[in-house]
Design a protein around this motif. Sequence first.
Motif, PDB file in Angstrom:
ATOM      1  N   GLU A  92       0.814  -1.218   0.000  1.00 49.84           N
ATOM      2  CA  GLU A  92       0.000   0.000   0.000  1.00 49.84           C
ATOM      3  C   GLU A  92       0.849   1.271   0.000  1.00 49.84           C
ATOM      4  OE1 GLU A  92      -2.945   2.338  -0.743  1.00 49.84           O
ATOM      5  OE2 GLU A  92      -3.140   0.157  -0.811  1.00 49.84           O
ATOM      6  N   ASP A  93       1.961   1.283   0.748  1.00 50.29           N
ATOM      7  CA  ASP A  93       2.794   2.489   0.764  1.00 50.29           C
ATOM      8  C   ASP A  93       3.410   2.763  -0.606  1.00 50.29           C
ATOM      9  OD1 ASP A  93       4.392   0.190   1.206  1.00 50.29           O
ATOM     10  OD2 ASP A  93       5.873   1.285   2.395  1.00 50.29           O
ATOM     11  N   TRP A  94       3.755   1.699  -1.341  1.00 45.31           N
ATOM     12  CA  TRP A  94       4.297   1.873  -2.684  1.00 45.31           C
ATOM     13  C   TRP A  94       3.194   2.321  -3.647  1.00 45.31           C
ATOM     14  CZ3 TRP A  94       9.359   0.786  -4.732  1.00 45.31           C
ATOM     15  CH2 TRP A  94      10.312   0.525  -3.733  1.00 45.31           C
ATOM     16  N   CYS A  95       2.014   1.746  -3.517  1.00 43.30           N
ATOM     17  CA  CYS A  95       0.877   2.159  -4.359  1.00 43.30           C
ATOM     18  C   CYS A  95       0.537   3.623  -4.122  1.00 43.30           C
ATOM     19  CB  CYS A  95      -0.344   1.285  -4.085  1.00 43.30           C
ATOM     20  SG  CYS A  95      -0.198  -0.398  -4.716  1.00 43.30           S
ATOM     21  N   GLU A  96       0.491   4.018  -2.873  1.00 41.17           N
ATOM     22  CA  GLU A  96       0.164   5.403  -2.532  1.00 41.17           C
ATOM     23  C   GLU A  96       1.206   6.363  -3.106  1.00 41.17           C
ATOM     24  OE1 GLU A  96      -2.283   8.291  -1.254  1.00 41.17           O
ATOM     25  OE2 GLU A  96      -2.691   6.148  -1.169  1.00 41.17           O
ATOM     26  N   THR A  97       2.474   5.993  -3.035  1.00 39.74           N
ATOM     27  CA  THR A  97       3.541   6.816  -3.610  1.00 39.74           C
ATOM     28  C   THR A  97       3.331   6.979  -5.110  1.00 39.74           C
ATOM     29  OG1 THR A  97       5.128   6.191  -1.897  1.00 39.74           O
ATOM     30  CG2 THR A  97       6.043   6.947  -4.000  1.00 39.74           C
ATOM     31  N   ALA A  98       2.997   5.894  -5.795  1.00 41.78           N
ATOM     32  CA  ALA A  98       2.759   5.953  -7.241  1.00 41.78           C
ATOM     33  C   ALA A  98       1.546   6.813  -7.560  1.00 41.78           C
ATOM     34  CB  ALA A  98       2.580   4.543  -7.800  1.00 41.78           C
ATOM     35  N   ARG A  99       0.476   6.662  -6.802  1.00 45.52           N
ATOM     36  CA  ARG A  99      -0.737   7.461  -7.049  1.00 45.52           C
ATOM     37  C   ARG A  99      -0.477   8.952  -6.827  1.00 45.52           C
ATOM     38  NH1 ARG A  99      -3.413   3.220  -3.548  1.00 45.52           N
ATOM     39  NH2 ARG A  99      -3.946   1.578  -5.045  1.00 45.52           N
ATOM     40  N   ASN A 100       0.274   9.275  -5.777  1.00 45.77           N
ATOM     41  CA  ASN A 100       0.611  10.672  -5.511  1.00 45.77           C
ATOM     42  C   ASN A 100       1.489  11.248  -6.620  1.00 45.77           C
ATOM     43  OD1 ASN A 100      -0.842  10.677  -3.132  1.00 45.77           O
ATOM     44  ND2 ASN A 100       0.937  10.244  -1.849  1.00 45.77           N
ATOM     45  N   ALA A 101       2.441  10.456  -7.094  1.00 45.93           N
ATOM     46  CA  ALA A 101       3.307  10.910  -8.188  1.00 45.93           C
ATOM     47  C   ALA A 101       2.508  11.090  -9.469  1.00 45.93           C
ATOM     48  CB  ALA A 101       4.447   9.913  -8.400  1.00 45.93           C
ATOM     49  N   PRO A 132      -2.531  -5.860 -14.826  1.00 48.01           N
ATOM     50  CA  PRO A 132      -3.186  -5.647 -13.531  1.00 48.01           C
ATOM     51  C   PRO A 132      -2.245  -5.855 -12.338  1.00 48.01           C
ATOM     52  CG  PRO A 132      -3.953  -7.689 -14.523  1.00 48.01           C
ATOM     53  CD  PRO A 132      -3.083  -7.006 -15.543  1.00 48.01           C
ATOM     54  N   GLU A 133      -1.030  -6.333 -12.597  1.00 50.40           N
ATOM     55  CA  GLU A 133      -0.097  -6.531 -11.491  1.00 50.40           C
ATOM     56  C   GLU A 133       0.406  -5.211 -10.916  1.00 50.40           C
ATOM     57  OE1 GLU A 133       2.454  -9.216 -13.607  1.00 50.40           O
ATOM     58  OE2 GLU A 133       1.657 -10.908 -12.491  1.00 50.40           O
ATOM     59  N   LEU A 134       0.267  -4.123 -11.653  1.00 49.39           N
ATOM     60  CA  LEU A 134       0.603  -2.809 -11.105  1.00 49.39           C
ATOM     61  C   LEU A 134      -0.657  -2.259 -10.437  1.00 49.39           C
ATOM     62  CD1 LEU A 134       2.870  -1.211 -13.847  1.00 49.39           C
ATOM     63  CD2 LEU A 134       3.540  -2.389 -11.753  1.00 49.39           C
ATOM     64  N   ARG A 135      -0.877  -2.724  -9.238  1.00 51.45           N
ATOM     65  CA  ARG A 135      -2.105  -2.475  -8.482  1.00 51.45           C
ATOM     66  C   ARG A 135      -2.383  -0.994  -8.265  1.00 51.45           C
ATOM     67  NH1 ARG A 135      -3.903  -2.301  -3.152  1.00 51.45           N
ATOM     68  NH2 ARG A 135      -1.840  -2.341  -2.239  1.00 51.45           N
ATOM     69  N   ALA A 136      -1.357  -0.177  -8.223  1.00 51.84           N
ATOM     70  CA  ALA A 136      -1.548   1.249  -7.968  1.00 51.84           C
ATOM     71  C   ALA A 136      -2.429   1.912  -9.009  1.00 51.84           C
ATOM     72  CB  ALA A 136      -0.192   1.960  -7.928  1.00 51.84           C
ATOM     73  N   PHE A 137      -2.457   1.367 -10.215  1.00 49.85           N
ATOM     74  CA  PHE A 137      -3.192   1.996 -11.310  1.00 49.85           C
ATOM     75  C   PHE A 137      -4.490   1.289 -11.657  1.00 49.85           C
ATOM     76  CE2 PHE A 137       1.432   2.543 -12.217  1.00 49.85           C
ATOM     77  CZ  PHE A 137       1.509   3.810 -11.683  1.00 49.85           C
ATOM     78  N   HIS A 138      -4.839   0.278 -10.898  1.00 52.68           N
ATOM     79  CA  HIS A 138      -6.051  -0.468 -11.173  1.00 52.68           C
ATOM     80  C   HIS A 138      -6.926  -0.470  -9.930  1.00 52.68           C
ATOM     81  CE1 HIS A 138      -4.643  -1.957 -15.020  1.00 52.68           C
ATOM     82  NE2 HIS A 138      -3.479  -2.102 -14.440  1.00 52.68           N
ATOM     83  N   THR A 139      -8.140  -0.079 -10.120  1.00 52.45           N
ATOM     84  CA  THR A 139      -9.096  -0.160  -9.018  1.00 52.45           C
ATOM     85  C   THR A 139     -10.122  -1.186  -9.403  1.00 52.45           C
ATOM     86  OG1 THR A 139     -10.384   1.643  -9.980  1.00 52.45           O
ATOM     87  CG2 THR A 139      -8.782   2.230  -8.285  1.00 52.45           C
ATOM     88  N   SER A 140     -10.425  -2.022  -8.499  1.00 56.60           N
ATOM     89  CA  SER A 140     -11.426  -3.047  -8.797  1.00 56.60           C
ATOM     90  C   SER A 140     -12.771  -2.586  -8.256  1.00 56.60           C
ATOM     91  CB  SER A 140     -11.030  -4.391  -8.174  1.00 56.60           C
ATOM     92  OG  SER A 140     -10.890  -4.244  -6.788  1.00 56.60           O
TER      93      SER A 140
END
Length: 192
Positions: A151-160, A178-186
Amino acid sequence: MAGWGRIYVVEALCRLVDGHPDVRPWPLRRAVDEDFLNGYFAGKVAQAAGPHQALAGSVADAEAVDHTGRLLHVLTCCQGMGTTLARYAHAEDVLAAHLRHLGHLGPSPGRYYIAALLARSLGEHGDQGSIAPVHRWWTYRNGYLALLGREDWCETARNALAAGDQRIVWLAEAASDPELRAFHTSVPSGEE
């Protein structure tokens, strides 16, 4: 120094490392500058700078870890230019150490970007030009994906992404995976 001239300078510095230990920090931290020509000297940098030694301990400086990630990525895609990851003698040691140190250092947009590139490069087709079976890299690919899924890595990507970081924007646009979870919302089941 950029372009072809940089190749000659970096190769010359790599030849000096053994006789001049004060030269080693530069190729370990700054040789790879994300130019596509880096493929011509990445293998020489990996040999001369010794990231397998620099990252072997439990502590490594962030600059060396970040540069090693860029170096590893170049080694995965420099087929026809220079030494590929498959031909780098310390590839598995460096991949394991890089993953370990990324886990300790935590996320940044640059680290997210490189980890995603490495996960992709070590994926389905392995490293370009590899004569080794593709599954040789799966452990490391899965390790990068595990970091990217935190989650911390996903959040960093979303903020960037929200801040317009072009590296992350490019990843998000190219993220059909879909393995790059930061960019996919289910969508939760039952909702549309």
